[in-house]
Write an enzyme that holds these catalytic residues in place. Structure first.
Site, short mmCIF file in Angstrom:
data_model
loop_
_atom_site.label_atom_id
_atom_site.label_comp_id
_atom_site.label_asym_id
_atom_site.label_seq_id
_atom_site.Cartn_x
_atom_site.Cartn_y
_atom_site.Cartn_z
N CYS A 43 0.84 -1.20 0.00
CA CYS A 43 0.00 0.00 0.00
C CYS A 43 0.88 1.26 0.00
CB CYS A 43 -1.00 -0.04 1.15
SG CYS A 43 -2.35 1.15 0.96
N HIS A 100 -3.76 -4.79 -0.19
CA HIS A 100 -3.30 -5.35 1.08
C HIS A 100 -3.34 -6.87 1.01
CE1 HIS A 100 -3.08 -1.73 3.66
NE2 HIS A 100 -4.00 -1.25 2.84
N GLU A 132 -2.45 -8.92 3.21
CA GLU A 132 -2.86 -9.43 4.52
C GLU A 132 -4.36 -9.34 4.75
OE1 GLU A 132 -2.35 -5.03 5.33
OE2 GLU A 132 -1.53 -6.52 3.94
#
Length: 202
Positions: free
Chosen positions: A81, A183, A185
């Site tokens: 990001c 992202h 994650e």
């Protein structure tokens, strides 16, 4: 086990990135200690917030030259990001600022009539073969939250997404330096595959 350092420069939720690697069986260290970073086999540069703040913090913790040095030494680096955005030469968020200069290009506002920020799930389009996308396919969906986008040369564009009429680089990279605008994650199984592929290149 390889030593991976998640760089702590007071930007973003580092624990969620650490948890994502742990789910893959990979321990990581969250640190801004210069010696620890220097000894790492790979570096992760997360980030949520504004480009100038990120660069200010990297400078405050004496991390800019060290990251550039480790990149030049061939250490794998993954920016996520805002962490991806600062890999570029220049950013125009709030003010014009120099980035780390590890990738060619600039970070500019997303110019679209769609709602800003670009937030939510969007599809990936693979632009070229790369170890980072080894487990991915066109139309895989990942999670984005951002108002600015990178511009980069075609030879550094690995995958992109479209938002309205705008083509947004989603995965970029050159040699050992990789960036994800989304992202991993927060992107479920597809994000897990991106991190898995990164680990396999270390």
């Amino acid at each position: 086990m390889k030593k991976i350092v998640i760089i702590d420069y007071n930007i973003g939720n580092l624990q969620s990135v650490q948890a994502a690697f742990l789910r893959l069986g990979q321990e990581t260290v969250i640190s801004r200690d210069l010696e620890e970073i220097r000894k790492a086999d790979a570096l992760i540069l997360p980030g949520v917030g504004a480009f100038p703040t990120a660069m200010n913090n990297l400078k405050k913790f004496n991390l800019i030259e060290l990251i550039q040095e480790r990149a030049a030494a061939g250490i794998p680096i993954l920016g996520i990001c805002l962490g991806m955005q600062v890999l570029f030469e220049k950013g125009y968020e709030i003010e014009e600022r120099q980035g780390l200069g590890l990738l060619k290009g600039e970070v500019i506002p997303i110019k679209t009539n769609e709602k800003i920020p670009h937030m939510g799930w969007n599809q990936l389009n693979l632009a070229k073969a790369s170890p980072t996308t080894h487990y991915l396919s066109d139309n895989d969906e990942v999670y984005f939250v951002h108002s600015y986008q990178a511009t980069c040369p075609d030879d550094e564009l690995i995958a992109y997404t479209t938002y309205g009429e705008v083509k947004i680089p989603a995965i970029v990279g050159k040699n050992n330096v990789i960036g994800c605008q989304f992202h991993p994650e927060k992107s479920g199984e597809i994000g897990r595959k991106v991190l898995k592929a990164f680990l396999e290149e270390i």
